[in-house]
Design an enzyme around this catalytic site. Structure first.
Site, PDB file in Angstrom:
ATOM      1  N   GLU A 105       3.597 -21.532 -30.182  1.00  0.00           N
ATOM      2  CA  GLU A 105       4.624 -20.922 -30.810  1.00  0.00           C
ATOM      3  C   GLU A 105       5.629 -22.049 -31.514  1.00  0.00           C
ATOM      4  O   GLU A 105       5.869 -21.707 -32.519  1.00  0.00           O
ATOM      5  CB  GLU A 105       5.872 -20.315 -29.783  1.00  0.00           C
ATOM      6  N   GLU A 125       1.058 -17.039 -21.032  1.00  0.00           N
ATOM      7  CA  GLU A 125       2.074 -16.855 -20.473  1.00  0.00           C
ATOM      8  C   GLU A 125       1.667 -15.507 -19.582  1.00  0.00           C
ATOM      9  O   GLU A 125       2.203 -15.460 -18.337  1.00  0.00           O
ATOM     10  CB  GLU A 125       3.093 -16.507 -21.260  1.00  0.00           C
TER      11      GLU A 125
HETATM   12  N1  T1G Z   1       4.950 -27.118 -17.455  1.00  0.00           N
HETATM   13  C1  T1G Z   1       5.098 -27.969 -16.499  1.00  0.00           C
HETATM   14  N2  T1G Z   1       4.386 -28.676 -16.118  1.00  0.00           N
HETATM   15  C2  T1G Z   1       2.902 -28.468 -16.388  1.00  0.00           C
HETATM   16  C3  T1G Z   1       2.718 -27.425 -17.414  1.00  0.00           C
HETATM   17  C4  T1G Z   1       3.797 -26.750 -18.168  1.00  0.00           C
HETATM   18  N3  T1G Z   1       3.603 -25.940 -19.077  1.00  0.00           N
HETATM   19  N4  T1G Z   1       1.096 -27.294 -17.642  1.00  0.00           N
HETATM   20  C5  T1G Z   1       0.704 -28.290 -16.809  1.00  0.00           C
HETATM   21  N5  T1G Z   1       1.719 -28.882 -15.777  1.00  0.00           N
HETATM   22  C6  T1G Z   1       1.536 -29.921 -15.266  1.00  0.00           C
HETATM   23  C7  T1G Z   1       0.866 -29.390 -13.965  1.00  0.00           C
HETATM   24  O1  T1G Z   1       1.758 -29.033 -13.003  1.00  0.00           O
HETATM   25  C8  T1G Z   1       0.088 -30.709 -13.204  1.00  0.00           C
HETATM   26  O2  T1G Z   1       1.289 -31.479 -12.831  1.00  0.00           O
HETATM   27  C9  T1G Z   1      -0.245 -31.344 -14.556  1.00  0.00           C
HETATM   28  O3  T1G Z   1       0.583 -31.007 -15.867  1.00  0.00           O
HETATM   29  C10 T1G Z   1      -1.816 -31.293 -14.994  1.00  0.00           C
HETATM   30  O4  T1G Z   1      -1.811 -29.799 -14.892  1.00  0.00           O
HETATM   31  C11 T1G Z   1       8.484 -19.744 -24.080  1.00  0.00           C
HETATM   32  C12 T1G Z   1       7.832 -19.498 -21.819  1.00  0.00           C
HETATM   33  C13 T1G Z   1      -2.203 -27.537 -19.975  1.00  0.00           C
HETATM   34  C14 T1G Z   1      -4.546 -26.499 -19.614  1.00  0.00           C
HETATM   35  O5  T1G Z   1       0.898 -21.816 -19.002  1.00  0.00           O
HETATM   36  O6  T1G Z   1      -2.955 -24.353 -18.386  1.00  0.00           O
HETATM   37  O7  T1G Z   1       5.363 -21.620 -22.860  1.00  0.00           O
HETATM   38  O8  T1G Z   1       0.318 -31.429 -10.441  1.00  0.00           O
HETATM   39  O9  T1G Z   1      -3.720 -30.005 -13.477  1.00  0.00           O
HETATM   40  O10 T1G Z   1      -6.435 -29.275 -15.891  1.00  0.00           O
HETATM   41  O11 T1G Z   1       6.282 -18.636 -24.455  1.00  0.00           O
HETATM   42  O12 T1G Z   1      -2.104 -27.422 -17.242  1.00  0.00           O
HETATM   43  O13 T1G Z   1       0.040 -33.363 -12.031  1.00  0.00           O
HETATM   44  O14 T1G Z   1       2.331 -32.919 -11.078  1.00  0.00           O
HETATM   45  O15 T1G Z   1      -3.466 -28.034 -14.985  1.00  0.00           O
HETATM   46  O16 T1G Z   1      -5.542 -30.883 -17.750  1.00  0.00           O
HETATM   47  C15 T1G Z   1       2.960 -21.663 -20.914  1.00  0.00           C
HETATM   48  C16 T1G Z   1      -0.242 -23.973 -18.105  1.00  0.00           C
HETATM   49  C17 T1G Z   1       4.121 -22.047 -20.271  1.00  0.00           C
HETATM   50  C18 T1G Z   1       0.070 -23.691 -19.694  1.00  0.00           C
HETATM   51  C19 T1G Z   1      -3.747 -28.697 -18.685  1.00  0.00           C
HETATM   52  N6  T1G Z   1       1.682 -22.683 -20.850  1.00  0.00           N
HETATM   53  N7  T1G Z   1      -1.165 -25.291 -18.080  1.00  0.00           N
HETATM   54  O17 T1G Z   1      -5.061 -28.700 -17.388  1.00  0.00           O
HETATM   55  O18 T1G Z   1      -4.163 -30.445 -15.800  1.00  0.00           O
HETATM   56  S1  T1G Z   1       5.397 -20.771 -20.379  1.00  0.00           S
HETATM   57  C20 T1G Z   1       0.899 -22.552 -19.784  1.00  0.00           C
HETATM   58  C21 T1G Z   1      -2.329 -25.261 -17.924  1.00  0.00           C
HETATM   59  C22 T1G Z   1       5.684 -20.685 -22.086  1.00  0.00           C
HETATM   60  C23 T1G Z   1       6.982 -19.835 -23.703  1.00  0.00           C
HETATM   61  C24 T1G Z   1       6.688 -19.515 -22.535  1.00  0.00           C
HETATM   62  C25 T1G Z   1      -2.809 -26.490 -17.759  1.00  0.00           C
HETATM   63  C26 T1G Z   1      -3.512 -27.297 -19.015  1.00  0.00           C
HETATM   64  P1  T1G Z   1       0.829 -32.433 -11.501  1.00  0.00           P
HETATM   65  P2  T1G Z   1      -3.537 -29.586 -14.618  1.00  0.00           P
HETATM   66  P3  T1G Z   1      -5.289 -29.694 -16.756  1.00  0.00           P
END
Ligand code: T1G
Length: 700
Positions: A105, A125
């Site tokens: 975004e 999301e």
């Molecule tokens: N926020 C905080 N921590 C996150 C995170 C995030 N968005 N994504 C990953 N982490 C942390 C995760 O908890 C872990 O932490 C570490 O990063 C490695 O993650 C307004 C409101 C990006 C593809 O849903 O899909 O944006 O355990 O083991 O396999 O519209 O993480 O090491 O302490 O999964 O390499 C939307 C979610 C948010 C993406 C990487 N975004 N993340 O995968 O590593 S809502 C998501 C993933 C939003 C807006 C809305 C995957 C990854 P720790 P991992 P990975």
């Protein structure tokens, strides 16, 4: 600094640097806004590039901030994106590796986007029970078209940047660079090439229509309704994208999206999915085992026992490209075991889920043996032999003689004492439980049972290996049944009492299936085999004489009704068929048992059935936490989701208890404890749940 500002000649570069995935937390959002202000004030700066350090452009909003004041504090993501759009100088997003959620975004708020190939792009999301809340549902359709955008938003699936750049007429990427390595230079060059371009293009000004309008969205809703029955978010995604095509202006569309986003954020389903997002990742962390603990190299695995479990376990390693030697005592048992593995793979090939050459490559990694000596160079040996301590003793004593120093010796036992098993060797530090769930090549759950002497590097190795073979590995301490089976014991106990007091197997199953389990306790045990539970109960009658049970399950087994495998269990089955038909014979057996016990049957509500089954899991789970058998409540939730079919949208038994309110759970348990036909001991609330309830807290 989580957003660094540098000037390269006449181009300012803002680099997001908030490991691990450049989550757009408050500090990072503030850093972007500050960087833009600096660039605006610096006359020598003609254009701006925004990019991400490390392994991501940005993984989106910082989910860890959700539900905290920070997530709403200005500058929120909306105002950051407005600042990008209002910048008087061109802003170019240089996208690589991961560009998801709020990260995408953010990029859509820039004037231009330059992408590296192979970048994972998504608006995931919906997988958190929400929808893109910073303009994604309004801008993505404008750059790749309504239908591709709706597909991405409703499924949350990732699409590679190269694929998106091939969509005819797309405006998501203004340029796709030759490689990730050349992205920085090419983005700077691109920024210079548009430095004087005016007016600066804004995604919000692009048209957004669908030729079939309402008819298309109605079709989309019908498609989505089927797959989303327990999740409200997907249908709201359709509403948001439709608003992009029907709103009077862009701001109205944003308002609609905002409203839908905030409503979804408050749903229990979203709280469950956000809880599970972190619980799944936290499960691989063991409090007293540092994440940098050195791991042993597992190049060759030995599996002892070629039965259903041994075969399934072996397939996990073959699928991960790890050679396996299966050991049996008799050739015909070996042949049968290999035939089962072949049959499983051939079924996958037939369904098109596995290529023939991959199947053959996996089988080429498999060797068999009738002699323990052939396991001497294995790095990990897993026994999947008969669930009897005497047999385990023979196996582990032999392994102690044969296995090389440093080999990990694992037992697939589902309930036996791993400390006792370790004591059959002179190397208890190398012994661990690896409890797979049947069918072992399908079920995601792997309980890693930590003995008192299990070495930390053994644990670290097995947890990492669990991830490699695509399991959800959860550490359990040693107790009867570890986490999952110890809790299911209470659940089964309650199921029996409910029959004694007036419910039928069908009513109990239907009530808990309506709650969300794929199968109620009676259909499930008919499938697994009632004789398995019978053997465990017989052992428990000796070991835990004070534990009360309904005798109906034993009476059923004495009638030889072991379930589907005997075409008769709690239900009747036509030979070779799986549909469960209520059985008059069983209902009569239950009625006779009630009469013999002097129990006058009463009408039992579905609510009571669900509460007694679920709260029995919760109370035992709380005791497991209290005893340190599990280190986190999220681990228990992961066990129930991946091993026992607990409905995802309810977040697991411990999370669900928090949603109900622990005070209410304790009150209900006190009521159940007063029931003379129930087991008051089982309902004695754990100290932990009473303390948390008194403080108004949850297990999390
Ligand atoms: N926020 C905080 N921590 C996150 C995170 C995030 N968005 N994504 C990953 N982490 C942390 C995760 O908890 C872990 O932490 C570490 O990063 C490695 O993650 C307004 C409101 C990006 C593809 O849903 O899909 O944006 O355990 O083991 O396999 O519209 O993480 O090491 O302490 O999964 O390499 C939307 C979610 C948010 C993406 C990487 N975004 N993340 O995968 O590593 S809502 C998501 C993933 C939003 C807006 C809305 C995957 C990854 P720790 P991992 P990975």
């Amino acid at each position: 600094m989580t957003a660094e500002y540098q000037v390269h000649g006449d181009v300012a570069v803002i680099t997001l640097n908030n490991p691990p995935v450049n989550g757009l937390g408050l500090a990072t959002r503030q850093g972007i806004v500050d960087g833009l202000a600096k660039a605006e004030d610096d006359a020598s700066v003609k254009a701006i590039v925004i990019t991400g350090a490390g392994g991501a452009f940005s993984g989106g909003a910082d989910i860890k901030e959700f539900g905290t004041p920070k997530s709403l504090q200005d500058p929120n993501l909306h105002s950051v994106i407005r600042a990008l759009e209002n910048c008087s100088k061109p802003v170019v997003a240089a996208i690589h590796t991961v560009c998801m959620g709020g990260g995408l975004e953010l990029a859509l708020g820039c004037h231009y986007r330059v992408g590296a190939p192979g970048c994972a792009v998504a608006l995931p999301e919906v997988k958190l029970g929400i929808l893109p809340g910073a303009g994604g549902t309004q801008r993505l359709p404008r750059v790749i078209g309504v239908e591709p955008a709706l597909n991405m938003i409703v499924t949350g699936e990732t699409v590679q940047s190269d694929m998106l750049a091939m969509i005819p007429g797309q405006k998501l990427f203004d340029k796709l660079t030759a490689s990730k390595e050349s992205l920085a230079d090419e983005a700077l060059a691109f920024a210079r090439s548009v430095a004087d371009a005016r007016p600066l293009p804004l995604v919000r000004n692009l048209p957004c229509k669908h030729p079939k309008g309402e008819a298309y969205f109605q079709f989309a809703r019908n498609m989505v309704k089927g797959m989303a029955k327990n999740f409200p978010a997907p249908l709201k995604c359709v509403d948001a994208v439709q608003a992009a095509t029907t709103s009077r202006n862009f701001e109205d569309g944003l308002m609609t999206e905002r409203e839908l986003f905030l409503n979804l954020m408050m749903t229990p389903e979203s709280r469950s999915l956000r809880h599970l997002f972190f619980a799944e990742r936290a499960a691989s962390k063991i409090p007293d085992v540092p994440s940098d603990t050195p791991k042993r190299d597992i190049k060759k695995v030995g599996v002892i026992g070629a039965g259903t479990m041994g075969g399934g376990i072996s397939m996990n390693f073959l699928n991960a490209g790890i050679p396996v030697t299966i050991l049996e005592m008799k050739q015909d048992a070996l042949d049968r075991g290999i035939a089962i593995i072949r049959k499983n793979y051939e079924a996958q090939v037939k369904k098109g889920k596995l290529k023939q050459d991959k199947y053959e490559a996996r089988m080429a990694l498999l060797s068999t043996s009738l002699a323990y000596e052939d396991l001497k160079d294995c790095d990990l040996i897993i026994e999947a032999v008969f669930e009897d301590m005497g047999v385990k003793e023979q196996v582990f004593s032999k392994l102690d003689e044969v296995a090389k120093q440093g080999a990990i010796l694992a037992s697939n036992t589902s309930t036996l004492d791993v400390n006792q098993i370790a004591s059959f060797t002179k190397r208890p530090q190398d012994v661990v439980g690896m409890h797979f769930f049947s069918p072992a090549n399908v079920m995601k759950l792997l309980e890693v049972v930590r003995g008192e002497k299990t070495a930390k590097d053994v644990l670290a190795t097995v947890m990492a290996l669990g991830k490699k073979i695509k399991k959800t590995a959860v550490v359990s301490g040693v107790c009867d049944g570890f986490i999952g089976n110890r809790m299911i014991e209470r659940y089964s106990q309650q199921a029996g009492f409910l029959l004694d007091e007036g419910a039928t197997p069908e009513q109990v199953d239907k009530a808990i299936e309506k709650f969300g389990f794929p199968m109620g306790p009676f259909r499930m045990i008919d499938m697994a085999g009632n004789d398995i539970g019978w053997a465990i109960r017989k052992r428990r009658y000796v070991e835990q004489p004070d534990m009360k049970y309904s005798k109906t399950a034993d009476l059923l087994c004495e009638m030889g009704r072991f379930g589907q495998k005997t075409s008769a269990g709690w239900y009747d089955y036509e030979a070779g068929k799986r549909d469960a038909k209520p059985s008059a014979v069983v209902l009569k057996m239950i009625e006779d048992y009630r009469a013999q016990q002097g129990i006058a049957p009463r009408k039992i509500s579905d609510d009571e059935i669900v509460q007694r089954l679920i709260f029995s899991l919760v109370n035992e789970g709380a005791k497991i936490l209290e005893e340190g058998i599990a280190s986190k409540s999220g681990d228990i939730d992961m066990v129930y989701l991946t091993g026992y079919g607990f409905p995802i949208w309810r977040g697991g038994p411990m999370h669900y208890a928090g949603e109900v309110g622990l005070f209410n759970v304790v009150q209900a348990m006190k009521r159940f404890a007063r029931n003379p036909h129930d087991d008051a001991n089982a309902w004695a609330p754990s100290r932990l749940i009473v303390d948390l309830a008194a403080q108004g807290k949850t297990f999390e």
